[in-house]
Design an enzyme around this catalytic site. Structure first.
Site, PDB file in Angstrom:
ATOM      1  N   PRO A 185      34.809  43.124  44.260  1.00 34.84           N
ATOM      2  CA  PRO A 185      36.170  42.932  44.754  1.00 34.84           C
ATOM      3  C   PRO A 185      36.681  44.199  45.429  1.00 34.84           C
ATOM      4  O   PRO A 185      36.394  45.310  44.973  1.00 34.84           O
ATOM      5  CB  PRO A 185      36.989  42.621  43.499  1.00 34.84           C
ATOM      6  CG  PRO A 185      36.023  42.474  42.398  1.00 34.84           C
ATOM      7  CD  PRO A 185      34.730  43.059  42.802  1.00 34.84           C
ATOM      8  N   LYS A 186      37.404  44.040  46.525  1.00 36.67           N
ATOM      9  CA  LYS A 186      38.026  45.175  47.224  1.00 36.67           C
ATOM     10  C   LYS A 186      39.484  45.245  46.800  1.00 36.67           C
ATOM     11  O   LYS A 186      40.310  44.443  47.211  1.00 36.67           O
ATOM     12  CB  LYS A 186      37.915  44.988  48.739  1.00 36.67           C
ATOM     13  CG  LYS A 186      38.706  46.012  49.554  1.00 36.67           C
ATOM     14  CD  LYS A 186      38.171  47.419  49.342  1.00 36.67           C
ATOM     15  CE  LYS A 186      38.944  48.414  50.207  1.00 36.67           C
ATOM     16  NZ  LYS A 186      40.317  48.678  49.668  1.00 36.67           N
ATOM     17  N   PHE A 187      39.791  46.229  45.946  1.00 35.91           N
ATOM     18  CA  PHE A 187      41.159  46.388  45.471  1.00 35.91           C
ATOM     19  C   PHE A 187      42.039  47.041  46.531  1.00 35.91           C
ATOM     20  O   PHE A 187      41.578  47.858  47.322  1.00 35.91           O
ATOM     21  CB  PHE A 187      41.178  47.213  44.182  1.00 35.91           C
ATOM     22  CG  PHE A 187      40.683  46.462  42.982  1.00 35.91           C
ATOM     23  CD1 PHE A 187      41.550  45.704  42.222  1.00 35.91           C
ATOM     24  CD2 PHE A 187      39.342  46.505  42.630  1.00 35.91           C
ATOM     25  CE1 PHE A 187      41.092  44.998  41.115  1.00 35.91           C
ATOM     26  CE2 PHE A 187      38.878  45.804  41.526  1.00 35.91           C
ATOM     27  CZ  PHE A 187      39.751  45.048  40.774  1.00 35.91           C
ATOM     28  N   GLY A 228      39.754  41.299  49.356  1.00 37.39           N
ATOM     29  CA  GLY A 228      38.506  40.747  49.848  1.00 37.39           C
ATOM     30  C   GLY A 228      37.336  41.228  49.021  1.00 37.39           C
ATOM     31  O   GLY A 228      37.483  41.550  47.834  1.00 37.39           O
TER      32      GLY A 228
END
Length: 319
Positions: free
Chosen positions: A44-46, A192
């Site tokens: 996951p892209k935080f 994303g």
């Protein structure tokens, strides 16, 4: 013949010292799948602030993506990193959780704390979490040449006994689970996925891939170009970065929306002796007037190039 005393032994130095150039990701339009014989990792892209943590021999230092040292801004993470073995270098994202989701404006407010007292107060009001996604070194060993799969295993073994606020980001090699994450996680502020080859070393440049849910993103306003209450453009900080960029010229509607919000912000004290600059969409250096990082706007990118046009769509009004 007199005996000579042996030279004093110096304490071992970690292999990496700041600044370190970070690995980056290029945007892709669809979720990649691995070709035969290879495997991919999906994370996951935080929506946070990129940060490298260096546990040196006798101190902790923290480096933003630009190379700027911002240790003072995160005293809570500095304390959390002290139990790490000397020589440890982590790469990850700082996030602040609010109402069950990440708050990009809050983490940027933390990152740009102008004084030690303000940083301490914000640490109590907006405690930070660190989502680590890579381990670059530990002890005297530089891990960057190793495959990502090995670095990931070492990262998990290192952080699992410690727990929050230092945690490893989730990772999967299952593209179906990754697709489920992509659809479900935006509700908690995940923008994303980042995709990496398991056999990939860590190196600067855009060798990772990133799938965003939308080109619409939040950005924090750190300055204005032109009149303070009716600016022509804004200096913005985007998620994952700390180097401001200059927006495209503002529409009449956005300028009107910003007017009252800017009027309520205090002027920076003391004012800078010389105005800072940032790059615009064609790479020109533009001077801007700094303001407190208390406003968030929704922006849209017109290109995936680093200094492409960043168009401000609207002011984000806090709930």
């Amino acid at each position: 013949m007199t005996s000579q005393e042996p030279p004093l032994r110096q304490p071992p130095q970690p292999p990496l010292q700041p600044p370190v150039e970070v690995a980056l990701a290029r945007v892709v339009p669809t979720l990649p799948t691995a070709p035969p014989g290879r495997r991919l990792a999906y994370e996951p892209k935080f929506d946070g602030h990129r940060l490298l943590i260096f546990r040196l021999v006798d101190t902790v230092r923290m480096q933003a993506r630009s190379g700027r040292i911002i240790t003072r801004a995160f005293p809570d993470l500095e304390a959390a990193a002290r139990p790490l073995p000397p020589g440890t270098v982590l790469d990850g994202e700082v996030v602040v959780w609010a109402g069950g989701r990440t708050d990009f404006a809050a983490v940027q407010k933390r990152a740009f704390a102008a004084s030690e007292s303000r940083a301490g107060r914000l640490a109590r009001e907006l405690p930070a979490s660190y989502a680590a996604f890579d381990l670059l070194a530990i002890g005297a060993e530089d891990l960057r040449p190793l495959p990502y799969e090995q670095r990931r295993a070492r990262l998990m073994a290192l952080l699992e006994p410690l727990g929050p606020p230092l945690q490893a980001v989730p990772m999967t090699t299952d593209p179906e689970l990754a697709a489920t994450w992509y659809e479900a996680l935006p509700e908690i502020g995940v923008e994303g996925l980042v995709i990496k080859d398991l056999d990939q070393p860590y190196r600067p440049g855009r060798h990772w891939r990133k799938l965003r849910h939308s080109e619409a993103r939040d950005a924090v306003v750190v300055g204005v170009v032109g009149p303070r209450l009716r600016p022509r453009a804004l200096a913005l900080v985007l998620p994952g970065d700390d180097a401001p960029v200059i927006s495209a010229p503002l529409s009449t509607g956005v300028r009107a929306q910003l007017g009252s919000a800017l009027r309520d912000l205090p002027d920076p004290q003391p004012p800078p002796a010389e105005l800072p600059t940032a790059l615009d969409r064609v790479g020109a250096e533009i001077a801007y007037r700094p303001i407190a990082p208390d406003l968030t706007v929704e922006v849209r990118h017109e290109s995936t190039v680093r200094h492409a046009a960043t168009t401000v769509m609207r002011l984000r009004i806090p709930d």
